[in-house]
Design a protein around this motif. Structure first.
Motif, PDB file in Angstrom:
ATOM      1  N   HIS A  87       0.848  -1.196   0.000  1.00 36.19           N
ATOM      2  CA  HIS A  87       0.000   0.000   0.000  1.00 36.19           C
ATOM      3  C   HIS A  87       0.879   1.239   0.000  1.00 36.19           C
ATOM      4  O   HIS A  87       1.957   1.251   0.599  1.00 36.19           O
ATOM      5  N   ASP A 119       6.423   0.936   6.696  1.00 37.04           N
ATOM      6  CA  ASP A 119       4.996   0.611   6.511  1.00 37.04           C
ATOM      7  C   ASP A 119       4.409   1.497   5.415  1.00 37.04           C
ATOM      8  O   ASP A 119       3.826   2.509   5.709  1.00 37.04           O
ATOM      9  N   MET A 120       4.517   1.081   4.134  1.00 37.55           N
ATOM     10  CA  MET A 120       5.328   0.003   3.637  1.00 37.55           C
ATOM     11  C   MET A 120       5.857   0.359   2.254  1.00 37.55           C
ATOM     12  O   MET A 120       5.755  -0.400   1.316  1.00 37.55           O
ATOM     13  N   GLU A 153      -4.953   1.510   2.369  1.00 36.77           N
ATOM     14  CA  GLU A 153      -4.941   0.377   3.323  1.00 36.77           C
ATOM     15  C   GLU A 153      -5.154   0.858   4.747  1.00 36.77           C
ATOM     16  O   GLU A 153      -5.839   0.216   5.539  1.00 36.77           O
ATOM     17  N   GLU A 154      -4.540   2.010   5.071  1.00 38.27           N
ATOM     18  CA  GLU A 154      -4.577   2.478   6.465  1.00 38.27           C
ATOM     19  C   GLU A 154      -5.988   2.857   6.910  1.00 38.27           C
ATOM     20  O   GLU A 154      -6.250   2.982   8.100  1.00 38.27           O
ATOM     21  N   GLU A 180       2.058  -7.294   3.659  1.00 36.78           N
ATOM     22  CA  GLU A 180       2.392  -7.103   5.064  1.00 36.78           C
ATOM     23  C   GLU A 180       1.526  -8.046   5.895  1.00 36.78           C
ATOM     24  O   GLU A 180       0.541  -8.570   5.370  1.00 36.78           O
TER      25      GLU A 180
HETATM   26 ZN    ZN Z   1       0.812  -1.088   6.416  1.00 42.90          ZN
END
Ligand code: ZN
Length: 452
Positions: A87, A119-120, A153-154, A180
């Motif tokens: 992501h 991340d990431m 994604e977050e 991840e």
């Molecule tokens: Zn992540």
């Protein structure tokens, strides 16, 4: 499976490392804080690099400014595709707590600093460079290699992996996905453990509603909505939900225990025994953050996070609300979970589900884990792969709906005192340059072994 890694001369790796670090720094300089995300700019940058290398790609826009980049190297189709997923969005920063510009892509003291370093965006660059190297090698691939750099994604993946799975499933369908969370080193008692996510807990966010007699604040009220919701919060915040042993958690604990000396190994194994688990985790475990992680993979959890009631100090509200972050284990249904929650809450309140996603079950015996271990041991002979279950959710939650076997494997070698989980959303997120180069090497070796 025979070892079919592609050999790249050692001298060439130096140039590759330099190239990768330059791309990485440029990507860290693009602020993709979500919200708003702004992943389109990062996609454009990656697209430019692919274009320069003559590799076709697609940018799929899910909303203005929100974009996902896909590229695919064609294999001969003898095996189903491998998806490399990263992501591009990152969580916010509190700049005053950073010693380096979080969006400066700074290289200092052997580290690359910036939000997304672990991340990431590291995985985005490692995957991109792996694709470039495969193409440059001219190797014949036994399966398609898909690189997905996704949005959102977050915040749950609505504009990223969830959207791709719903709108463009054929573009991301694969046998395996590497993403991840996992592949980072964690030294415990001199052993080099590399956790690999094989499963993740599900979500059941819910709202507790309490009703009470409204009225004037000057008159007594023994059973108001606020008191009821307070009791609900107190109960959920302090009582434990029942113990559940899952295959995924058992493999994790067993693997760790096998590499610990007596009596540590005996104590560790006791966390899988329902009679001893709580005592061991709460009283005997020296590492409190480890104890919390283990507790999370052996129980459903329900953490109260938001309380809302009343608007005026002299008015008794007729309703009060408590939002709760519920997380469920593989094998547990929403009904199972809510039954546990109700038995803690008692009958005086109502429950409404806000959002739910099922847990992702994993296969601790999948042969890909042995290939990961082999690739790691080529560069760290002490590497031990530990399959584990993540208490949070990742893009794997969405991809697994397509039957893709998802593994958290974004390799990076970290210094001994460095804790991945503390840094990934923390201040001064950074990655050791050497550890990043190690990760690139391991990922390339693994992918070339799986795909040639
Ligand atoms: Zn992540």
């Amino acid at each position: 499976m025979a070892d079919k890694r592609l050999a790249i001369p050692e001298a060439e790796w130096k140039t590759v490392y330099e190239e990768a670090v330059n791309y990485f720094r440029a990507l860290l300089r693009i602020d993709t804080t979500n919200p708003p995300g702004n992943e389109a700019q990062a996609c454009d940058y990656l697209a430019e690099l692919l274009e320069k290398n003559g590799i076709a790609y697609e940018i799929l826009e899910s909303a203005p400014g929100r974009a996902n980049l896909l590229c695919r190297l064609q294999g001969d189709g003898s095996r189903r595709p491998l998806l490399l997923n990263a992501h591009l969005d990152v969580v916010g920063v509190e700049r005053e707590h950073w010693s380096h510009d979080p969006f400066g892509g700074e290289l200092d003291q052997g580290f690359l600093w910036g939000r997304g370093a672990l991340d990431m965006k590291n995985m985005a660059i490692m995957s991109l460079v792996t694709v470039l190297l495969l193409r440059r090698s001219g190797a014949r691939l036994s399966r398609d290699v898909i690189f997905a750099a996704v949005a959102d994604e977050e915040a749950g993946g609505r504009y990223g992996s969830a959207w791709l799975v719903e709108q463009h499933p054929d573009k991301v369908r694969a046998e395996y996905c590497l993403g991840e969370i996992g592949g980072f080193s964690r030294v415990i008692g001199g052993k080099h453990f590399y956790p690999v996510q094989i499963a993740e807990k599900g979500i059941c966010w819910f709202r507790v509603k309490a009703k009470g007699q409204p009225g004037h604040g000057s008159l007594p009220n023994w059973d108001g909505a606020v008191a009821k919701i307070g009791r609900a919060a107190e109960r959920l915040g302090t009582r434990r939900l029942p113990f559940h042993r899952t295959e995924e958690a058992a493999v994790f604990v067993e693997t760790l225990a096998r590499h610990q000396p007596f009596p540590k190994n005996r104590i560790l194994r006791k966390v899988l025994d329902p009679r001893w688990s709580r005592i061991v985790l709460e009283r005997l475990f020296p590492d409190k953050s480890m104890a919390r992680s283990l507790y999370a993979v052996l129980h459903n959890t329900a953490n109260p996070t938001i309380l809302r009631a009343g608007e005026k100090v002299n008015v008794l509200p007729s309703e009060a609300f408590l939002d709760v972050d519920g997380r469920t284990l593989p094998g547990q249904t929403t009904e199972d979970f809510l039954r546990e929650v109700r038995s803690v809450l008692g009958g005086d309140v109502d429950i409404d589900i806000i959002h739910q996603m099922p847990a992702v079950s994993g296969s601790p015996t999948d042969p890909i884990l042995e290939h990961m271990a082999e690739a790691l041991r080529l560069h760290d002979p002490l590497a031990i792969v530990v399959p584990y279950m993540a208490p949070g959710f990742t893009d794997a939650n969405h991809y697994s709906r397509l039957g893709i076997r998802c593994f958290g494997f974004s390799p990076v070698k970290l210094p001994e005192n460095f804790h991945f989980v503390d840094l990934m959303h923390g201040h001064d997120e950074r990655i050791p340059v050497e550890g990043f180069q190690f990760g690139l090497r391991v990922l390339f070796d693994l992918v070339s072994n799986l795909c040639t």
